[in-house]
Design a protein around this motif. Structure first.
Motif, mmCIF file in Angstrom:
data_model
loop_
_atom_site.group_PDB
_atom_site.id
_atom_site.type_symbol
_atom_site.label_atom_id
_atom_site.label_comp_id
_atom_site.label_asym_id
_atom_site.label_seq_id
_atom_site.Cartn_x
_atom_site.Cartn_y
_atom_site.Cartn_z
ATOM 1 N N LEU A 7 0.834 -1.210 0.000
ATOM 2 C CA LEU A 7 0.000 0.000 0.000
ATOM 3 C C LEU A 7 0.866 1.256 0.000
ATOM 4 C CD1 LEU A 7 -2.877 -0.988 2.443
ATOM 5 C CD2 LEU A 7 -2.743 -1.236 -0.035
ATOM 6 N N VAL A 8 1.966 1.226 0.738
ATOM 7 C CA VAL A 8 2.905 2.361 0.716
ATOM 8 C C VAL A 8 3.398 2.600 -0.710
ATOM 9 C CG1 VAL A 8 5.193 3.127 1.479
ATOM 10 C CG2 VAL A 8 3.608 2.123 3.128
ATOM 11 N N ALA A 9 3.596 1.509 -1.461
ATOM 12 C CA ALA A 9 4.116 1.624 -2.827
ATOM 13 C C ALA A 9 3.100 2.223 -3.792
ATOM 14 C CB ALA A 9 4.546 0.244 -3.329
ATOM 15 N N GLU A 10 1.826 2.275 -3.396
ATOM 16 C CA GLU A 10 0.769 2.772 -4.289
ATOM 17 C C GLU A 10 0.583 4.288 -4.218
ATOM 18 O OE1 GLU A 10 -0.981 1.256 -6.503
ATOM 19 O OE2 GLU A 10 -0.986 -0.886 -6.032
ATOM 20 N N THR A 11 1.296 4.976 -3.321
ATOM 21 C CA THR A 11 0.988 6.396 -3.119
ATOM 22 C C THR A 11 2.240 7.226 -2.908
ATOM 23 O OG1 THR A 11 -0.258 7.981 -1.769
ATOM 24 C CG2 THR A 11 0.638 6.067 -0.633
ATOM 25 N N ARG A 12 2.125 8.498 -3.275
ATOM 26 C CA ARG A 12 3.187 9.473 -2.999
ATOM 27 C C ARG A 12 3.006 10.103 -1.622
ATOM 28 N NH1 ARG A 12 1.109 12.399 -8.281
ATOM 29 N NH2 ARG A 12 -0.708 11.255 -7.534
ATOM 30 N N LEU A 13 1.862 9.869 -0.999
ATOM 31 C CA LEU A 13 1.528 10.519 0.260
ATOM 32 C C LEU A 13 2.070 9.734 1.459
ATOM 33 C CD1 LEU A 13 -2.147 11.289 -0.709
ATOM 34 C CD2 LEU A 13 -0.433 13.031 -0.185
ATOM 35 N N PRO A 14 2.453 10.422 2.520
ATOM 36 C CA PRO A 14 2.847 9.702 3.730
ATOM 37 C C PRO A 14 1.631 8.997 4.331
ATOM 38 C CG PRO A 14 2.765 12.057 4.172
ATOM 39 C CD PRO A 14 2.562 11.889 2.689
ATOM 40 N N MET A 15 1.893 7.864 4.983
ATOM 41 C CA MET A 15 0.824 7.007 5.482
ATOM 42 C C MET A 15 1.045 6.692 6.953
ATOM 43 S SD MET A 15 -0.142 3.207 4.024
ATOM 44 C CE MET A 15 -0.674 3.827 2.417
ATOM 45 N N VAL A 16 -0.040 6.728 7.719
ATOM 46 C CA VAL A 16 0.022 6.256 9.102
ATOM 47 C C VAL A 16 -0.808 4.990 9.229
ATOM 48 C CG1 VAL A 16 0.520 8.402 10.301
ATOM 49 C CG2 VAL A 16 -1.827 7.860 9.773
ATOM 50 N N ALA A 17 -0.250 4.018 9.943
ATOM 51 C CA ALA A 17 -0.970 2.782 10.231
ATOM 52 C C ALA A 17 -1.858 3.000 11.451
ATOM 53 C CB ALA A 17 0.020 1.657 10.507
ATOM 54 N N ILE A 18 -3.069 2.460 11.403
ATOM 55 C CA ILE A 18 -4.003 2.597 12.528
ATOM 56 C C ILE A 18 -4.801 1.317 12.695
ATOM 57 C CG2 ILE A 18 -5.837 3.618 11.084
ATOM 58 C CD1 ILE A 18 -6.553 5.389 13.557
ATOM 59 N N GLY A 19 -5.220 1.060 13.923
ATOM 60 C CA GLY A 19 -6.063 -0.091 14.203
ATOM 61 C C GLY A 19 -5.459 -0.973 15.266
ATOM 62 N N ASP A 20 -5.638 -0.614 16.534
ATOM 63 C CA ASP A 20 -5.102 -1.351 17.677
ATOM 64 C C ASP A 20 -3.581 -1.485 17.601
ATOM 65 O OD1 ASP A 20 -5.529 -2.514 20.164
ATOM 66 O OD2 ASP A 20 -5.583 -4.542 19.332
ATOM 67 N N VAL A 21 -2.926 -0.418 17.174
ATOM 68 C CA VAL A 21 -1.461 -0.395 17.127
ATOM 69 C C VAL A 21 -0.931 -0.109 18.530
ATOM 70 C CG1 VAL A 21 0.570 0.756 16.171
ATOM 71 C CG2 VAL A 21 -1.460 0.437 14.743
ATOM 72 N N GLY A 22 0.051 -0.887 18.946
ATOM 73 C CA GLY A 22 0.738 -0.634 20.209
ATOM 74 C C GLY A 22 2.162 -0.218 19.958
ATOM 75 N N PRO A 23 2.829 0.321 20.967
ATOM 76 C CA PRO A 23 4.211 0.765 20.768
ATOM 77 C C PRO A 23 5.135 -0.365 20.337
ATOM 78 C CG PRO A 23 3.650 0.735 23.111
ATOM 79 C CD PRO A 23 2.372 0.536 22.357
ATOM 80 N N GLN A 24 4.816 -1.596 20.761
ATOM 81 C CA GLN A 24 5.665 -2.735 20.390
ATOM 82 C C GLN A 24 5.589 -3.039 18.896
ATOM 83 O OE1 GLN A 24 2.812 -2.878 22.041
ATOM 84 N NE2 GLN A 24 1.519 -4.407 21.016
ATOM 85 N N ASP A 25 4.543 -2.536 18.227
ATOM 86 C CA ASP A 25 4.374 -2.770 16.783
ATOM 87 C C ASP A 25 5.143 -1.765 15.929
ATOM 88 O OD1 ASP A 25 2.377 -4.853 17.194
ATOM 89 O OD2 ASP A 25 1.004 -3.218 17.732
ATOM 90 N N ALA A 26 5.584 -0.664 16.536
ATOM 91 C CA ALA A 26 6.141 0.433 15.751
ATOM 92 C C ALA A 26 7.373 0.045 14.933
ATOM 93 C CB ALA A 26 6.442 1.628 16.654
ATOM 94 N N PRO A 27 8.350 -0.698 15.476
ATOM 95 C CA PRO A 27 9.533 -1.010 14.656
ATOM 96 C C PRO A 27 9.196 -1.801 13.388
ATOM 97 C CG PRO A 27 10.025 -1.338 16.979
ATOM 98 C CD PRO A 27 8.551 -1.114 16.892
ATOM 99 N N ALA A 28 8.337 -2.814 13.518
ATOM 100 C CA ALA A 28 7.991 -3.616 12.337
ATOM 101 C C ALA A 28 7.213 -2.790 11.327
ATOM 102 C CB ALA A 28 7.180 -4.845 12.754
ATOM 103 N N LEU A 29 6.325 -1.938 11.807
ATOM 104 C CA LEU A 29 5.566 -1.094 10.884
ATOM 105 C C LEU A 29 6.463 -0.054 10.231
ATOM 106 C CD1 LEU A 29 2.269 -0.750 12.923
ATOM 107 C CD2 LEU A 29 2.495 -1.753 10.642
#
Length: 218
Positions: free
Chosen positions: A162-184
């Motif tokens: 999905l990141v590859a489909e856009t020129r716009l910056p993207m934020v991931a959302i949906g029960d994201v925790g701090p432990q998920d940040a490095p992989a995302l």
């Protein structure tokens, strides 16, 4: 769009609740480095939402003048707050809200406008509107109790294409925790949007710092 400062959406707080805790947690997160705060209170009548947005924005501005504040869904409420001189910067829209072209015309060239996506088709449609939009929200990352979008959860691996489909910056959302940040962060998203992990934390500052450490500065 043109902004004097680069958009910092590494740690993007979406508020829950409508009380003093909501205001204080938003300010604490901003002071710790959260670059964006979205005020979300879908159940509030318009006048009450405007009042909440204004109070949160003023508290955030006192704590961290560089942090941007937007409101969920309601370009009219963003306009009213901005027109009244509150430190509000824009709106985050869904596809059922006011079209982004109309929101841009209403709020002006310096406002921040985000748009929700979560599938390749929606990302491509949003990218075609990139002259009106500053960033994309994209989710859900995993199933979340705070919002049922009807879309299939993406997981970490769902973000890279999905990141590859856009020129716009993207934020991931949906029960994201701090432990998920490095992989995302490794997928190319510009940041993560967090609700419960910050709003229910005893020490929201620690959550913000953990998320920020996973992303390079913008």
């Amino acid at each position: 769009m043109t902004h004097t400062e680069p958009l910092d959406i590494r740690c993007y707080l979406v508020t829950s609740g409508t009380d003093r805790h909501t205001v204080e947690t938003a300010a604490r997160a901003a002071a710790a480095g959260a670059g964006m705060v979205q005020v979300r209170a879908k159940q509030l009548p318009t006048a009450e939402l405007l009042a909440l947005l204004t109070v949160v924005a003023e508290a955030v501005h006192r704590a961290a003048p560089a942090t941007r504040v937007v409101v969920d869904d309601r370009a009219d409420v963003a306009f009213a707050a901005m027109h009244a001189g509150a430190p509000v910067h824009g709106v985050h829209l869904g596809w059922d809200d006011l079209p982004v072209e109309a929101a841009r015309a209403m709020l002006g060239p310096d406002a921040i406008i985000g748009l929700t996506t979560g599938t390749a088709d929606l990302v491509r449609r949003a990218d075609a509107l990139s002259e009106y939009i500053d960033y994309l929200g994209c989710g859900p990352f995993r199933p979340t109790p705070t919002k049922n979008s009807g879309r299939t959860p993406l997981g970490v691996e769902g973000y890279r294409p999905l990141v590859a489909e856009t020129r716009l910056p993207m934020v991931a959302i949906g029960d994201v925790g701090p432990q998920d940040a490095p992989a995302l962060a490794a997928t190319g998203v510009a940041g993560v949007a967090v609700v419960r992990a910050i709003m229910t934390a005893d020490h929201p500052e620690d959550v913000v710092h953990q998320i920020l450490s996973a992303f390079p500065r913008p």
